[in-house]
Design an enzyme around this catalytic site. Structure first.
Site, PDB file in Angstrom:
ATOM      1  N   PHE A  34       0.808  -1.222   0.000  1.00 42.86           N
ATOM      2  CA  PHE A  34       0.000   0.000   0.000  1.00 42.86           C
ATOM      3  C   PHE A  34       0.837   1.266   0.000  1.00 42.86           C
ATOM      4  CE2 PHE A  34       0.940  -0.111   4.491  1.00 42.86           C
ATOM      5  CZ  PHE A  34       0.807   1.198   4.951  1.00 42.86           C
ATOM      6  N   LYS A  35       2.090   1.159   0.425  1.00 42.69           N
ATOM      7  CA  LYS A  35       2.947   2.344   0.468  1.00 42.69           C
ATOM      8  C   LYS A  35       3.205   2.929  -0.923  1.00 42.69           C
ATOM      9  CE  LYS A  35       3.611   1.620   4.923  1.00 42.69           C
ATOM     10  NZ  LYS A  35       4.854   1.274   5.565  1.00 42.69           N
ATOM     11  N   ASP A  36       2.939   2.156  -1.974  1.00 44.86           N
ATOM     12  CA  ASP A  36       3.136   2.662  -3.334  1.00 44.86           C
ATOM     13  C   ASP A  36       2.277   3.898  -3.602  1.00 44.86           C
ATOM     14  OD1 ASP A  36       5.062   0.858  -4.348  1.00 44.86           O
ATOM     15  OD2 ASP A  36       3.532  -0.655  -4.701  1.00 44.86           O
TER      16      ASP A  36
END
Length: 435
Positions: free
Chosen positions: A105-107
């Site tokens: 999700f950090k993308d």
């Protein structure tokens, strides 16, 4: 305008807040107010694409800090991946946030931040150094998001021996404008070193430092997007909505709270943690007790002093009752996490990663006493990123997607340093006095 959590009377522009990362007084930046999205927006949100919806959220939040054409371009380039809502069982959905380049999700935050920072510094001649502490997925997402961005260097700190092999390969194999530091310590040590570097006068005079952790306000903004997108994908948007968020540094949950403040109709957030249960303990007992982190199989959540708790305190005016009115907390052991992964696969055929499993377990615990709702848990990383753990639990092979397979064959490039500011300063200053 934004203020520091250490000084509610301070005023900082969006541009300054992004480029500084952390306030000069050590506080985190918070918006003075939250604009509320219109009823028309929510009535038509299901007809908007992910990018269209995200642009409207960002445009409303920023209030002209970035021109509409430039902001639309940033959003379009950042969101070159989907965030599908997948039904796991009746009334329970996985919000899959692992369809980006590093499968985590950090993308979303890293890609948006990189493009925002490039836009804000487009006329600057001074090089920026992005300093990041990571417990796993943040570092690889930031590295990919900023790789090759002109005028920006990235320095990643991660705890030696406390990230998965695949995570470490993603962190350490790029090179170029990415420098990776393997710290002899914990994530809390890495996070402390970053904060000390920001407070160091010598570094401040010689380097333009900023952060890409969830302490940076531009990391939280795009993480709001997928909460709205999850709502737009629901079959029945009239039922009460509950989000269960696997939580470590609490940036993801704070972003959800920001979305709620902007009008997203959420009944409750679940702060789901592993043994590092600082916030669930606070919600239960009314005391906040930061402490050294413990290692678990959901390692990206191994945080004993979550930075974004300061934002939550500011959001709720430090009132425990206000916390409890919208957030419930649950924590789980490694054994309970393993049992959840096995049970969900046996019953639903869905493969959880250890972080999504904690979120699912938290949602399940809440739904034991609360029915007739839409329960959404955040599946924050592809299970292949924790392949050894998941394969051992399920006794089956987990296929490795292409982006992960490629990095496994590349040589590791990292510098091992001791915990503390001294060696970190040496690395940061080595690239030039005036950079």
């Amino acid at each position: 305008m934004f203020y520091s959590t250490n000084n509610p009377k301070s005023k900082t522009s969006f541009s300054e807040a992004v480029l500084q990362g952390i306030a000069p007084d050590g506080g985190l930046f918070m918006p003075y107010s939250f604009p509320v999205l219109s009823k028309e927006f929510f009535a038509s949100v299901h007809r908007l694409s992910f990018r269209e919806m995200s642009f409207e959220v960002a445009r409303t939040f920023l209030g002209g800090a970035i021109s509409d054409p430039d902001l639309e371009k940033i959003v379009d380039e950042a969101l070159e991946m989907d965030a599908p809502l997948v039904k796991v069982s009746p009334s329970v959905y996985a919000l899959e946030l692992f369809h980006g380049p590093t499968l985590a999700f950090k993308d979303f935050g890293a890609r948006f931040l990189a493009r925002t920072m490039a836009y804000l510094t487009r006329n600057s001649e001074r090089e920026i150094t992005v300093l990041v502490a990571t417990s796993g997925d943040t570092g690889s997402a930031v590295a990919q998001g900023f790789y090759g961005v002109p005028g920006v260097k990235v320095c990643l700190l991660y705890p030696s021996g406390k990230v998965s092999h695949i995570q470490e390969q993603q962190l350490t194999t790029l090179g170029g404008n990415i420098t990776t530091l393997e710290v002899e310590g914990t994530f809390d040590d890495c996070q402390r070193m970053v904060k000390e570097a920001f407070a160091d006068r010598e570094l401040a005079s010689k380097k333009q430092l900023t952060s890409a952790n969830s302490i940076n306000i531009a990391r939280l903004l795009p993480q709001m997007f997928y909460y709205f997108y999850a709502y737009s994908q629901l079959e029945d948007r009239q039922r009460p909505l509950v989000f269960s968020v696997p939580s470590g540094n609490f940036g993801n949950l704070t972003a959800g709270l920001f979305a709620w403040k902007m009008g997203l109709p959420v009944k409750r957030f679940i702060a789901a943690t592993n043994r590092n249960d600082v916030v669930p303990e606070y919600l239960k007992e009314g005391r906040y007790r930061a402490r050294p982190s413990e290692s678990t199989i959901s390692n990206a959540m191994d945080v004993g002093a979550p930075s974004n708790f300061a934002r939550m305190v500011a959001l709720f005016n430090n009132e425990l009752a206000a916390f409890r009115a919208i957030i419930s907390g649950y924590s789980f052991t490694d054994e309970e996490t393993r049992a959840c992964i096995r049970d969900v696969y046996d019953r639903q055929g869905y493969v959880l990663d250890p972080h999504g499993a904690v979120a699912f377990a938290g949602l399940r615990s809440y739904m034991e006493e609360n029915r007739e709702l839409n329960g959404v848990f955040l599946e924050t990383a592809h299970p292949a990123k924790f392949r050894d753990t998941v394969e051992e639990i399920l006794q089956m092979e987990i296929p490795v997607p292409g982006p992960l397979a490629i990095c496994l064959d590349k040589p590791k490039k990292s510098i091992r340093i001791k915990s503390g500011l001294e060696e970190l300063k040496e690395v940061l200053l080595a690239s030039g006095e005036n950079a």
